[in-house]
Structure formats: C-alpha cells, structure tokens
Design a protein around this motif. Structure first.
Motif, PDB file in Angstrom:
ATOM      1  N   VAL A  23       0.846  -1.199   0.000  1.00 47.23           N
ATOM      2  CA  VAL A  23       0.000   0.000   0.000  1.00 47.23           C
ATOM      3  C   VAL A  23       0.880   1.247   0.000  1.00 47.23           C
ATOM      4  N   TYR A  24       1.883   1.264   0.863  1.00 44.80           N
ATOM      5  CA  TYR A  24       2.791   2.412   0.942  1.00 44.80           C
ATOM      6  C   TYR A  24       3.556   2.598  -0.368  1.00 44.80           C
ATOM      7  N   VAL A  25       4.073   1.482  -0.885  1.00 46.60           N
ATOM      8  CA  VAL A  25       4.818   1.552  -2.146  1.00 46.60           C
ATOM      9  C   VAL A  25       3.912   2.065  -3.259  1.00 46.60           C
ATOM     10  N   GLY A  26       2.650   1.596  -3.269  1.00 48.75           N
ATOM     11  CA  GLY A  26       1.703   2.039  -4.296  1.00 48.75           C
ATOM     12  C   GLY A  26       1.424   3.535  -4.216  1.00 48.75           C
ATOM     13  N   VAL A  27       1.230   4.054  -2.996  1.00 48.81           N
ATOM     14  CA  VAL A  27       0.958   5.489  -2.823  1.00 48.81           C
ATOM     15  C   VAL A  27       2.158   6.318  -3.257  1.00 48.81           C
ATOM     16  N   LEU A  28       3.365   5.913  -2.848  1.00 45.49           N
ATOM     17  CA  LEU A  28       4.573   6.652  -3.238  1.00 45.49           C
ATOM     18  C   LEU A  28       4.780   6.600  -4.747  1.00 45.49           C
ATOM     19  N   ALA A  29       4.504   5.436  -5.342  1.00 44.61           N
ATOM     20  CA  ALA A  29       4.655   5.306  -6.797  1.00 44.61           C
ATOM     21  C   ALA A  29       3.659   6.201  -7.520  1.00 44.61           C
ATOM     22  N   LEU A  30       2.433   6.274  -7.011  1.00 45.97           N
ATOM     23  CA  LEU A  30       1.422   7.131  -7.645  1.00 45.97           C
ATOM     24  C   LEU A  30       1.798   8.603  -7.529  1.00 45.97           C
ATOM     25  N   ILE A  31       2.377   8.995  -6.386  1.00 46.26           N
ATOM     26  CA  ILE A  31       2.836  10.384  -6.243  1.00 46.26           C
ATOM     27  C   ILE A  31       3.907  10.678  -7.282  1.00 46.26           C
ATOM     28  N   ALA A  32       4.826   9.723  -7.489  1.00 44.65           N
ATOM     29  CA  ALA A  32       5.881   9.908  -8.495  1.00 44.65           C
ATOM     30  C   ALA A  32       5.293  10.000  -9.895  1.00 44.65           C
TER      31      ALA A  32
END
Length: 257
Positions: free
Chosen positions: A164-173
């Motif tokens: 979930v965290y990786v997904g949110v950070l990836a979406l921000i990028a």
C-alpha cells in the motif's frame, strides 16, 4: 511541551479530528475498512475546492509573469551590478502591472497547516484529552498512522501492508511526472532564466515523494490527492484563462513579443 497540547491549537486539532472522524463515519457503510483513507481524500478535495480562487490567481499571475519576462530580462541587464536597484525596479514593475511575484507559492503555503493537522491527527494517541480512534484505522492492512519509513523498521509482518505504501509513493511519483510533462510551460521569449536552471528546478517536485515516505500514510494520501488535483486544476484553468483564447485566438502557449 507538545505544541499541539496548547489549548488554542488543541481545539483546532480536535475540530479537524472531528471532521475526519465524521467523514469516516459517513462513508463507513459502503467503504468499510477504507473509510479512514477515503475520509482523508475527501478532506483534501474539500480544502482544494476552497482554494480554487487562489488557483485562479496563480494561473493569472503565471501568464502575467510570462508577459513581463522581456521587461524583467531588460531590468536584469541594466542593473546586474546593483542588486538593490534591481530588486526595487522589479517590485515597481510588478506593482505597476498588478502582478504578485508570490502568487505561485500561495496554494502550497495555504496547505501547509492542513498537512500539519493531518500529520498530527495520525501521530497523537490522545487529542484534546480523549483517545484517538483514528490510529486504529487501516487500509488493506496498512495503518494510516505509520509512515513508509516507520513500517520498514517494523521487522516481520509488514507484507502485504508495505505494498500500500509503495503504491501510494509510486502514484505520487507518476502524478509528479505527469505534472512536469503537462504543466511545464516553454520559456517565453526574452526570459532571463537559464534553460538549465529551469530544467533543474522542474525536478524539485520529486522531493515530495521523499517527504511522503516520512509522514503517516494518511498524510501521504493527502499529498497524492492534492497533487493529482493540482494537475487537473492547473490544466483546466490554463485553458480557461489563456489570454490567446480571450483574444479569440487558438489555445496555445502565451509568448511575449
């Protein structure tokens, strides 16, 4: 002493907590365990709707600064050796044209208190003397009150919550990349800013990804939602407020003559 325990700030924090918990309770019947995360996204949209007038001013100032670019470049050429005079003449030009050199910073500055409140809500066990029920909120097993960095140090049992965290950070990028490609305007004719400097500054928003890794997941979701809103809002307002459209011309980047 905790800054958020000071009575006036504690009252504001408690009000924000009540708003988030109220939104979470409203959407809980159909959102289930995602109600806390959805409440943060709804809070973000509410804040950004209230800031639409600021966004309008920002885009108008953006076009105005592009129109003034040749005059600013000429001032820098004339007064390159006298910074005090250059600053004075620059501000005089901005005042004469009724353009604020700080308009581009207003949306960010206006959101700093909100991000701070969201951060505080999901990092304090008690708020205004009562237990913080939001700390028990999860999204797909990921606690909203824990940061990506905090979860990586938690040892075993972090998967699949880590996704979930990786997904949110990836979406921000991803949203940041879209922002750079869609919202970066070409430098106007006569601009004094070196192309290399402009290109380097265009990568600055990626610092947001690093920042989001250190804040609670709830605050990272706020950043993601707000960044996506910024892209959509700026793209729309640029087309609605483009001076070329207002003059009856085609929608194209404004250039100075």
């Amino acid at each position: 002493m905790d800054f958020f325990s000071w009575p006036p700030i504690a009252a504001i924090l408690d009000g924000a907590y009540g708003l988030v918990t109220g939104l979470s309770a409203t959407v809980a019947p159909f959102a289930g365990t995602l109600s806390g995360l959805l409440a943060v996204a709804m809070l973000t949209v509410l804040v950004r709707v209230l800031l639409i007038p600021v966004g309008v001013s920002q885009v108008r100032a953006e076009y105005a600064r592009r129109r003034l670019a040749p005059q600013l470049a000429e001032l820098q050429r004339r007064h390159s050796g006298d910074r005090e005079t250059l600053a004075q003449k620059t501000m005089e030009l901005y005042r004469a044209e009724q353009v604020s050199p700080f308009a581009g910073m207003l949306p960010l500055l206006a959101q700093i208190p909100v991000v701070t409140l969201v951060y505080a809500i999901f990092t304090h066990a008690t708020i205004a003397g009562h237990a913080n029920a939001l700390l028990g909120e999860h999204a797909f097993g990921a606690p909203l009150g824990t940061s990506f960095v905090g979860l990586t140090g938690a040892g075993a049992g972090v998967w699949p919550a880590m996704l979930v965290y990786v997904g949110v950070l990836a979406l921000i990028a991803v949203v940041t990349t879209v922002s750079r490609r869609v919202l970066t305007l070409p430098q106007p004719e006569g601009s004094a800013a070196p192309a290399g400097m402009v290109r380097a500054l265009s990568f600055l928003p990626y610092v947001t990804v690093l920042f989001a890794a250190f804040v609670p997941l709830a605050a990272a979701v706020y950043i993601l939602t707000s960044t996506a809103w910024t892209v959509a809002e700026r793209w729309t307002l640029r087309r609605l407020l483009d001076p070329a459209r207002g003059a009856g011309g085609s929608a194209r980047p404004t250039t100075s003559h």
